[in-house]
Write a protein that holds these residues in place. Sequence first.
Motif: not given
Length: 152
Positions: A66, A98, A116
């Motif tokens: 990130e 990301r 994520t």
Amino acid sequence: MKSSSITQISGTSGQFVGVIAVQTSGNLTIKIVGDTLQTKSEEFFGLETKEIVVPIQDVKAVEIGEGCTWWLFWLGICTLWFFIGIIFIVLAFVVKQRYIAIYTTRTNVILFYRKTERVEQFRNAVIEACRPKPSYIPRPSQSPPPPPSLPK
């Protein structure tokens, strides 16, 4: 009970410029099929397509990263004398990019994503697929029965 693992993820493609991952204009799909890692990318409005098939044992590392949005930072530096550049510089550090980078012996695959939890499950699936499969493990042999005893 084993949870279902994610074997495919999609996002925006990227590439390394020096040591910085930079997002490019294209779509990328990475999936695990059997003992291979397959990637398919479409760039420049579908005019350029690329498919890469790599044996899963060639994967050397999987990185989840990130970082700041560098193009906003440099846009802020260039427009700093208009004072709007301050806004761009602040946004560069607030808006995070990301990515997941998969390093193989021949190529590096970089995918920028938003969710994520799916990527972490995919990373775990890649690591699990890279582990060597246990070969046949023989059962411990039973000891032979003791010899018959002689009558006394």
